[in-house]
Design an enzyme around this catalytic site. Structure first.
Site, mmCIF file in Angstrom:
data_model
loop_
_atom_site.group_PDB
_atom_site.id
_atom_site.type_symbol
_atom_site.label_atom_id
_atom_site.label_comp_id
_atom_site.label_asym_id
_atom_site.label_seq_id
_atom_site.Cartn_x
_atom_site.Cartn_y
_atom_site.Cartn_z
ATOM 1 N N ASN A 1 0.832 -1.216 0.000
ATOM 2 C CA ASN A 1 0.000 0.000 0.000
ATOM 3 C C ASN A 1 0.859 1.254 0.000
ATOM 4 O OD1 ASN A 1 -2.932 -0.918 0.406
ATOM 5 N ND2 ASN A 1 -1.754 -2.169 1.835
ATOM 6 N N GLU B 1 -12.060 -6.904 -3.110
ATOM 7 C CA GLU B 1 -11.525 -7.140 -1.766
ATOM 8 C C GLU B 1 -12.674 -7.318 -0.779
ATOM 9 O OE1 GLU B 1 -9.006 -3.706 -0.983
ATOM 10 O OE2 GLU B 1 -10.725 -2.567 -0.298
HETATM 11 P P1 C2E Z 1 -6.997 -2.056 2.421
HETATM 12 O O1 C2E Z 1 -5.844 -1.761 1.535
HETATM 13 O O2 C2E Z 1 -8.350 -1.866 1.837
HETATM 14 O O3 C2E Z 1 -6.787 -3.526 2.930
HETATM 15 C C1 C2E Z 1 -7.790 -4.458 3.110
HETATM 16 C C2 C2E Z 1 -8.211 -4.498 4.548
HETATM 17 O O4 C2E Z 1 -9.339 -5.358 4.642
HETATM 18 C C3 C2E Z 1 -7.182 -5.113 5.467
HETATM 19 O O5 C2E Z 1 -7.394 -4.546 6.746
HETATM 20 C C4 C2E Z 1 -7.594 -6.576 5.510
HETATM 21 O O6 C2E Z 1 -7.114 -7.244 6.645
HETATM 22 C C5 C2E Z 1 -9.083 -6.421 5.516
HETATM 23 N N1 C2E Z 1 -9.770 -7.569 4.978
HETATM 24 C C6 C2E Z 1 -9.329 -8.493 4.111
HETATM 25 N N2 C2E Z 1 -10.262 -9.377 3.799
HETATM 26 C C7 C2E Z 1 -11.368 -9.023 4.487
HETATM 27 C C8 C2E Z 1 -12.691 -9.564 4.576
HETATM 28 O O7 C2E Z 1 -13.053 -10.568 3.947
HETATM 29 N N3 C2E Z 1 -13.567 -8.919 5.371
HETATM 30 C C9 C2E Z 1 -13.201 -7.806 6.068
HETATM 31 N N4 C2E Z 1 -14.145 -7.228 6.846
HETATM 32 N N5 C2E Z 1 -11.979 -7.265 6.010
HETATM 33 C C10 C2E Z 1 -11.080 -7.867 5.214
HETATM 34 P P2 C2E Z 1 -6.183 -3.990 7.576
HETATM 35 O O8 C2E Z 1 -5.034 -4.923 7.485
HETATM 36 O O9 C2E Z 1 -6.735 -3.637 8.912
HETATM 37 O O10 C2E Z 1 -5.782 -2.687 6.776
HETATM 38 C C11 C2E Z 1 -6.600 -1.570 6.766
HETATM 39 C C12 C2E Z 1 -6.078 -0.530 5.833
HETATM 40 O O11 C2E Z 1 -4.850 0.009 6.297
HETATM 41 C C13 C2E Z 1 -5.746 -1.106 4.453
HETATM 42 O O12 C2E Z 1 -6.926 -1.206 3.733
HETATM 43 C C14 C2E Z 1 -4.773 -0.072 3.933
HETATM 44 O O13 C2E Z 1 -5.463 1.025 3.362
HETATM 45 C C15 C2E Z 1 -4.091 0.413 5.179
HETATM 46 N N6 C2E Z 1 -2.748 -0.177 5.248
HETATM 47 C C16 C2E Z 1 -2.396 -1.411 5.657
HETATM 48 N N7 C2E Z 1 -1.053 -1.574 5.562
HETATM 49 C C17 C2E Z 1 -0.562 -0.404 5.052
HETATM 50 C C18 C2E Z 1 0.751 0.084 4.716
HETATM 51 O O14 C2E Z 1 1.763 -0.610 4.826
HETATM 52 N N8 C2E Z 1 0.826 1.355 4.233
HETATM 53 C C19 C2E Z 1 -0.252 2.147 4.060
HETATM 54 N N9 C2E Z 1 -0.085 3.371 3.576
HETATM 55 N N10 C2E Z 1 -1.497 1.730 4.356
HETATM 56 C C20 C2E Z 1 -1.650 0.472 4.852
HETATM 57 CA CA CA Z 2 -4.844 -2.228 -0.221
#
Ligand code: C2E
Ligand code: CA
Length: 403
Positions: free
Chosen positions: A236, A355
């Site tokens: 990301n 997603e």
């Molecule tokens: P995102 O890029 O939209 O990532 C998908 C999020 O949805 C991830 O949450 C993932 O764990 C979650 N997810 C995956 N499958 C499912 C599902 O079937 N149902 C539900 N309800 N959720 C699901 P996570 O890991 O909490 O990440 C949240 C957001 O944080 C990410 O959304 C992304 O925008 C951001 N993020 C995570 N890692 C990074 C990073 O290294 N850098 C930056 N800039 N942003 C990050």
């Molecule tokens: Ca993403």
């Protein structure tokens, strides 16, 4: 989940309907239920709440005095931490645009129900509420980190990338993974991104984390390839990072140093804040593309308009936001949005990725619509351990596939 322990406010001008909803809520065991007939009265109650806080507001759109839209705007501007269920008899198009608007105002939208409402629909949204609250509580509200603590954690390299598989909907094979940042806090354990990304972005300090996660993701990609697991890894990238003109070179250096060709790294770009420097962003993205990286538009459907300017650049992937996927099963208008995003991706000759695929129903619907890839809990949760990922990959791609 039943409505136990929930405090719900019903904002509905029609007396009969309001009473029906209140009855339904009692039958779902909501702890406290109140009803008002317009947005103004609802706002007055919310502004006054102290100990007896409201968890969920069920809100009609068309009401006298202050309509649902204005009410939702105030709710967003005043930053009340309340979840919303929209109900309306105005048709799915209008409900969809009201839903979008609600999210744009930063209000937590649980879902929209077209009238007449059934208890089953409410019960479903309540369990969604419970799931999201659980996540919220464990990850953010109970722990409030300062910017200094987070930056210190990054410098101590306490952050890891968890990998979540991306599966090809036609071949059922794992062909990629998304690297998701987790803070492995020495005392508190695993902390999710909502507890640190917004603060880092607001303070323009996201780059250090980006570079660390990229480095970890690229070396994981190297190890995966060495284990015969030849996939691409997505990382990301915050849009605000793209303002720094040296970004593309820094990213390229990190990836090459890990011994990975940039064509195995996808950069997912989300828009979380309005962007000021479009020219710099375009220069960075063009250079990244020239260097071989795959560019992906993340959370498609939820961003601001400047991202549209960036579609002029060579994106190869469109990720449809999970809120659309999860809403699709029950909402025809959302389903149309998903379907047309997939069609648009095909016409633009880019891959569509869904997603938040949580159920077999979601999977079947997307496959039927011709979506290319899926990612979500139905397939697998993000994995901490690389060996677990390799095991999953081998089991799925070489033995009896799960799907
Ligand atoms: P995102 O890029 O939209 O990532 C998908 C999020 O949805 C991830 O949450 C993932 O764990 C979650 N997810 C995956 N499958 C499912 C599902 O079937 N149902 C539900 N309800 N959720 C699901 P996570 O890991 O909490 O990440 C949240 C957001 O944080 C990410 O959304 C992304 O925008 C951001 N993020 C995570 N890692 C990074 C990073 O290294 N850098 C930056 N800039 N942003 C990050
Ligand atoms: Ca993403």
């Amino acid at each position: 989940m039943e409505g136990n322990k929930l405090s719900v406010l019903v904002v509905e001008d029609d007396n009969f309907q309001r009473q029906m909803i209140v009855k339904m809520l009692h039958s779902l065991n909501a702890q406290s239920v109140s009803g008002v007939s317009n947005g103004k009265d609802a706002l007055a109650i919310i502004r006054k709440q102290s100990e007896s806080r409201i968890d969920i507001v069920i809100c009609d759109l068309n009401m006298p005095e202050m309509d649902g839209l204005e009410f939702l705007r105030h709710l967003g501007e005043e930053r009340h931490n309340i979840s919303i269920i929209i109900t309306s008899a105005l048709g799915s198009k209008l409900v969809l645009s009201a839903s979008r608007m609600t999210k744009m105002y930063g209000v937590k939208l649980l879902g929209a129900i077209e009238k007449p409402m059934y208890p089953e629909q409410l019960r479903e949204l309540f369990s969604k509420y419970e799931r999201s609250e659980k996540k919220w509580h464990t990850l953010t509200e109970s722990i409030n980190f300062s910017l200094g603590e987070i930056v210190q954690g990054i410098r101590a390299r306490q952050f890891e990338s968890f990998l979540q598989p991306k599966v090809d909907l036609q071949t059922n094979r794992v062909t990629g993974a998304e690297a998701l940042a987790r803070w492995i806090h020495p005392e508190l354990g695993v902390i999710g991104p909502y507890a640190f990304i917004p603060l880092l972005e607001q303070n323009n300090q996201i780059d250090e984390l980006t570079f660390l996660i990229l480095e970890k993701a690229a070396s994981a990609c190297r190890l995966l390839h060495d284990a015969d697991c030849k996939i691409t890894v997505s990382v990301n990238l915050s849009l605000i990072s793209l303002g720094d003109i040296t970004l593309a070179d820094k990213i390229t250096k990190i990836v090459r140093r890990a011994g990975i060709d940039p064509r195995y790294i996808t950069l997912e770009i989300t828009e979380t804040a309005a962007m000021t420097d479009v020219a710099h962003a375009l220069e960075n993205l063009t250079r990244l593309c020239m260097n071989g990286f795959i560019l992906s538009i993340d959370d498609y459907g939820t961003g601001y308009s400047s991202l549209q300017q960036l579609t002029r650049i060579a994106f190869s992937e469109l990720k449809i936001d999970q809120s659309f996927i999860q809403d699709s099963i029950n909402n025809e208008a959302t389903r149309i949005v998903v379907k047309s995003s997939i069609d648009m991706a095909r016409e633009l000759n880019v891959k569509s990725v869904a997603e938040g695929v949580e159920t077999r129903e979601d999977w079947d619907m997307l496959k039927e619509m011709g979506c290319n890839m899926a990612q979500g809990y139905f397939i697998a949760k993000p994995m901490k351990n690389l060996d677990t990922f390799i095991g999953y990959f081998a089991e799925n791609n070489f033995k009896h596939g799960k799907f």
